[in-house]
Write a protein that holds these residues in place. Structure first.
Motif, PDB file in Angstrom:
ATOM      1  N   TYR A  70       0.829  -1.204   0.000  1.00 44.97           N
ATOM      2  CA  TYR A  70       0.000   0.000   0.000  1.00 44.97           C
ATOM      3  C   TYR A  70       0.867   1.259   0.000  1.00 44.97           C
ATOM      4  CZ  TYR A  70      -3.859   3.109   1.311  1.00 44.97           C
ATOM      5  OH  TYR A  70      -4.794   4.115   1.341  1.00 44.97           O
ATOM      6  N   ALA A  71       2.003   1.195   0.700  1.00 40.59           N
ATOM      7  CA  ALA A  71       2.922   2.336   0.765  1.00 40.59           C
ATOM      8  C   ALA A  71       3.795   2.449  -0.482  1.00 40.59           C
ATOM      9  CB  ALA A  71       3.809   2.204   2.004  1.00 40.59           C
ATOM     10  N   GLY A  72       3.670   1.491  -1.410  1.00 40.89           N
ATOM     11  CA  GLY A  72       4.466   1.524  -2.633  1.00 40.89           C
ATOM     12  C   GLY A  72       5.891   1.039  -2.447  1.00 40.89           C
ATOM     13  N   GLU A  73       6.157   0.361  -1.331  1.00 37.23           N
ATOM     14  CA  GLU A  73       7.499  -0.127  -1.039  1.00 37.23           C
ATOM     15  C   GLU A  73       7.739  -1.535  -1.556  1.00 37.23           C
ATOM     16  OE1 GLU A  73       7.471   0.170   3.200  1.00 37.23           O
ATOM     17  OE2 GLU A  73       7.496   2.361   3.185  1.00 37.23           O
ATOM     18  N   ARG A  74       6.670  -2.219  -1.955  1.00 35.83           N
ATOM     19  CA  ARG A  74       6.787  -3.598  -2.414  1.00 35.83           C
ATOM     20  C   ARG A  74       5.712  -3.856  -3.458  1.00 35.83           C
ATOM     21  NH1 ARG A  74       4.549  -7.871   1.195  1.00 35.83           N
ATOM     22  NH2 ARG A  74       3.907  -9.142  -0.504  1.00 35.83           N
ATOM     23  N   GLU A  75       6.077  -4.592  -4.498  1.00 29.84           N
ATOM     24  CA  GLU A  75       5.112  -4.935  -5.541  1.00 29.84           C
ATOM     25  C   GLU A  75       4.298  -6.149  -5.104  1.00 29.84           C
ATOM     26  OE1 GLU A  75       5.044  -6.609 -10.134  1.00 29.84           O
ATOM     27  OE2 GLU A  75       6.960  -6.111  -9.199  1.00 29.84           O
ATOM     28  N   ASP A  76       2.985  -6.066  -5.277  1.00 29.25           N
ATOM     29  CA  ASP A  76       2.120  -7.204  -4.971  1.00 29.25           C
ATOM     30  C   ASP A  76       2.170  -8.188  -6.134  1.00 29.25           C
ATOM     31  OD1 ASP A  76      -0.029  -8.889  -4.009  1.00 29.25           O
ATOM     32  OD2 ASP A  76      -1.255  -7.909  -5.544  1.00 29.25           O
ATOM     33  N   LYS A  77       2.561  -9.404  -5.852  1.00 28.04           N
ATOM     34  CA  LYS A  77       2.588 -10.438  -6.882  1.00 28.04           C
ATOM     35  C   LYS A  77       1.487 -11.467  -6.665  1.00 28.04           C
ATOM     36  CE  LYS A  77       7.394  -9.741  -7.934  1.00 28.04           C
ATOM     37  NZ  LYS A  77       8.735 -10.250  -7.965  1.00 28.04           N
ATOM     38  N   SER A  78       1.000 -11.585  -5.445  1.00 26.37           N
ATOM     39  CA  SER A  78      -0.023 -12.589  -5.134  1.00 26.37           C
ATOM     40  C   SER A  78      -1.359 -12.278  -5.788  1.00 26.37           C
ATOM     41  CB  SER A  78      -0.195 -12.719  -3.626  1.00 26.37           C
ATOM     42  OG  SER A  78       0.986 -13.209  -3.053  1.00 26.37           O
ATOM     43  N   GLY A  79      -1.733 -11.013  -5.812  1.00 28.01           N
ATOM     44  CA  GLY A  79      -3.002 -10.638  -6.439  1.00 28.01           C
ATOM     45  C   GLY A  79      -3.058 -11.027  -7.900  1.00 28.01           C
TER      46      GLY A  79
ATOM     47  N   ALA B 219      -8.434 -18.284 -15.529  1.00 29.43           N
ATOM     48  CA  ALA B 219      -8.248 -19.584 -16.192  1.00 29.43           C
ATOM     49  C   ALA B 219      -9.370 -20.560 -15.845  1.00 29.43           C
ATOM     50  CB  ALA B 219      -6.897 -20.181 -15.798  1.00 29.43           C
ATOM     51  N   ASN B 220     -10.098 -20.256 -14.759  1.00 26.37           N
ATOM     52  CA  ASN B 220     -11.213 -21.109 -14.335  1.00 26.37           C
ATOM     53  C   ASN B 220     -12.563 -20.427 -14.569  1.00 26.37           C
ATOM     54  OD1 ASN B 220     -10.251 -23.732 -12.822  1.00 26.37           O
ATOM     55  ND2 ASN B 220      -8.740 -22.127 -12.448  1.00 26.37           N
ATOM     56  N   ASP B 221     -12.597 -19.527 -15.529  1.00 28.92           N
ATOM     57  CA  ASP B 221     -13.829 -18.887 -16.008  1.00 28.92           C
ATOM     58  C   ASP B 221     -14.523 -17.965 -15.008  1.00 28.92           C
ATOM     59  OD1 ASP B 221     -13.587 -20.076 -18.534  1.00 28.92           O
ATOM     60  OD2 ASP B 221     -14.526 -21.917 -17.803  1.00 28.92           O
ATOM     61  N   TYR B 222     -13.752 -17.336 -14.131  1.00 30.01           N
ATOM     62  CA  TYR B 222     -14.294 -16.278 -13.289  1.00 30.01           C
ATOM     63  C   TYR B 222     -13.978 -14.949 -13.951  1.00 30.01           C
ATOM     64  CZ  TYR B 222     -14.917 -19.578  -9.446  1.00 30.01           C
ATOM     65  OH  TYR B 222     -15.319 -20.626  -8.670  1.00 30.01           O
ATOM     66  N   GLU B 223     -14.892 -14.000 -13.816  1.00 33.94           N
ATOM     67  CA  GLU B 223     -14.650 -12.645 -14.298  1.00 33.94           C
ATOM     68  C   GLU B 223     -14.185 -11.818 -13.102  1.00 33.94           C
ATOM     69  OE1 GLU B 223     -16.954  -8.810 -16.250  1.00 33.94           O
ATOM     70  OE2 GLU B 223     -18.096 -10.614 -15.769  1.00 33.94           O
ATOM     71  N   VAL B 224     -12.954 -11.347 -13.141  1.00 36.43           N
ATOM     72  CA  VAL B 224     -12.432 -10.513 -12.055  1.00 36.43           C
ATOM     73  C   VAL B 224     -12.921  -9.092 -12.312  1.00 36.43           C
ATOM     74  CG1 VAL B 224     -10.384  -9.650 -10.878  1.00 36.43           C
ATOM     75  CG2 VAL B 224     -10.453 -12.029 -11.670  1.00 36.43           C
ATOM     76  N   VAL B 225     -13.823  -8.632 -11.436  1.00 32.76           N
ATOM     77  CA  VAL B 225     -14.476  -7.338 -11.640  1.00 32.76           C
ATOM     78  C   VAL B 225     -13.928  -6.243 -10.736  1.00 32.76           C
ATOM     79  CG1 VAL B 225     -16.611  -8.351 -12.528  1.00 32.76           C
ATOM     80  CG2 VAL B 225     -16.359  -7.955 -10.055  1.00 32.76           C
ATOM     81  N   HIS B 226     -13.101  -6.622  -9.766  1.00 31.93           N
ATOM     82  CA  HIS B 226     -12.598  -5.620  -8.819  1.00 31.93           C
ATOM     83  C   HIS B 226     -11.318  -6.133  -8.173  1.00 31.93           C
ATOM     84  CE1 HIS B 226     -12.818  -2.385  -5.858  1.00 31.93           C
ATOM     85  NE2 HIS B 226     -12.731  -3.258  -4.888  1.00 31.93           N
ATOM     86  N   THR B 227     -10.299  -5.296  -8.132  1.00 29.93           N
ATOM     87  CA  THR B 227      -9.080  -5.603  -7.390  1.00 29.93           C
ATOM     88  C   THR B 227      -8.707  -4.359  -6.595  1.00 29.93           C
ATOM     89  OG1 THR B 227      -7.596  -4.896  -9.158  1.00 29.93           O
ATOM     90  CG2 THR B 227      -8.223  -7.224  -9.149  1.00 29.93           C
ATOM     91  N   ILE B 228      -8.167  -4.586  -5.403  1.00 28.53           N
ATOM     92  CA  ILE B 228      -7.750  -3.455  -4.572  1.00 28.53           C
ATOM     93  C   ILE B 228      -6.629  -3.899  -3.646  1.00 28.53           C
ATOM     94  CG2 ILE B 228      -9.492  -3.869  -2.777  1.00 28.53           C
ATOM     95  CD1 ILE B 228      -9.753  -0.743  -2.614  1.00 28.53           C
ATOM     96  N   LEU B 229      -5.709  -2.998  -3.386  1.00 35.80           N
ATOM     97  CA  LEU B 229      -4.608  -3.207  -2.458  1.00 35.80           C
ATOM     98  C   LEU B 229      -4.829  -2.257  -1.288  1.00 35.80           C
ATOM     99  CD1 LEU B 229      -1.752  -4.238  -1.674  1.00 35.80           C
ATOM    100  CD2 LEU B 229      -0.830  -2.475  -3.161  1.00 35.80           C
ATOM    101  N   LEU B 230      -4.960  -2.817  -0.101  1.00 38.67           N
ATOM    102  CA  LEU B 230      -5.215  -2.033   1.101  1.00 38.67           C
ATOM    103  C   LEU B 230      -4.150  -2.310   2.153  1.00 38.67           C
ATOM    104  CD1 LEU B 230      -9.076  -2.569   1.417  1.00 38.67           C
ATOM    105  CD2 LEU B 230      -7.900  -0.498   0.657  1.00 38.67           C
ATOM    106  N   PRO B 231      -3.982  -1.393   3.110  1.00 39.52           N
ATOM    107  CA  PRO B 231      -3.048  -1.664   4.206  1.00 39.52           C
ATOM    108  C   PRO B 231      -3.643  -2.703   5.152  1.00 39.52           C
ATOM    109  CG  PRO B 231      -4.186   0.400   4.603  1.00 39.52           C
ATOM    110  CD  PRO B 231      -4.606  -0.071   3.223  1.00 39.52           C
ATOM    111  N   ASP B 232      -2.830  -3.189   6.053  1.00 38.73           N
ATOM    112  CA  ASP B 232      -3.282  -4.147   7.073  1.00 38.73           C
ATOM    113  C   ASP B 232      -4.081  -3.382   8.131  1.00 38.73           C
ATOM    114  OD1 ASP B 232      -1.965  -6.640   6.166  1.00 38.73           O
ATOM    115  OD2 ASP B 232      -0.141  -5.486   6.503  1.00 38.73           O
TER     116      ASP B 232
END
Length: 163
Positions: free
Chosen positions: A14-23, A32-45
């Motif tokens: 969230y602070a821009g100090e690390r790239e999120d790779k898990s998302g 790949a399993n036919d889900y439509e990803v309609v929203h992604t967000i990166l939030l702090p803990d």
């Protein structure tokens, strides 16, 4: 096609100090399993921010599935399971139990996961670990069963009897 949302919990991301790779691993597997990803967000803990975002997605019917990554460990700031439990109406303990059991065949550290899963309205929420490797192992293991659970939850299927 089921709709999915991805929430990443990471102070450093969230602070821009690390790239999120898990998302992005989650998105790749879901698509790949036919889900439509309609929203992604990166939030702090932040327990309230995470809970509010999950509740909003479920309450507004944005997605039938919310997959989270991060915040399931022992760090003092890790709060994803608590944020999830704050807003769910029904727990689904079998999902994190299955992920931990499977992951234990790979590493004994899997027992340290505090992941949770539950239902709010017509949305299933599943917490995954924070590392891309653990995300891939866990999500690929549970995704075949999620389809049927979501069909029951959304009314597309009416019982759990196997054909």
């Amino acid at each position: 096609m089921m709709k999915a949302a991805i929430i990443t919990s990471s102070d450093s991301g969230y602070a821009g100090e690390r790239e999120d790779k898990s998302g992005s691993v989650i998105q790749e597997i879901l698509e790949a399993n036919d889900y439509e990803v309609v929203h992604t967000i990166l939030l702090p803990d932040d327990r309230k921010m995470l809970a509010d975002e999950m509740a909003r997605i479920a309450d507004e019917g944005i997605a039938e599935l919310i997959v989270t990554t991060g915040g399931t460990g022992f760090s003092p700031r890790d709060c994803m399971p608590e944020a999830t439990k704050d807003i769910i109406e029904r727990e689904v303990p079998g999902i994190p139990e299955a992920m931990r059991a499977y992951s234990m065949t790979i590493t004994p550290r899997a027992m340290l996961s505090r992941a949770a899963a539950g239902i709010r309205k017509g949305t299933l929420i599943v917490n995954l670990p924070g590392s891309p490797k653990a995300v891939r192992e866990s999500l690929e293991y549970i995704i075949p069963a999620l389809e049927h659970g979501l069909q029951i939850l959304t009314g597309e299927a009416t019982n759990c009897a196997r054909k």
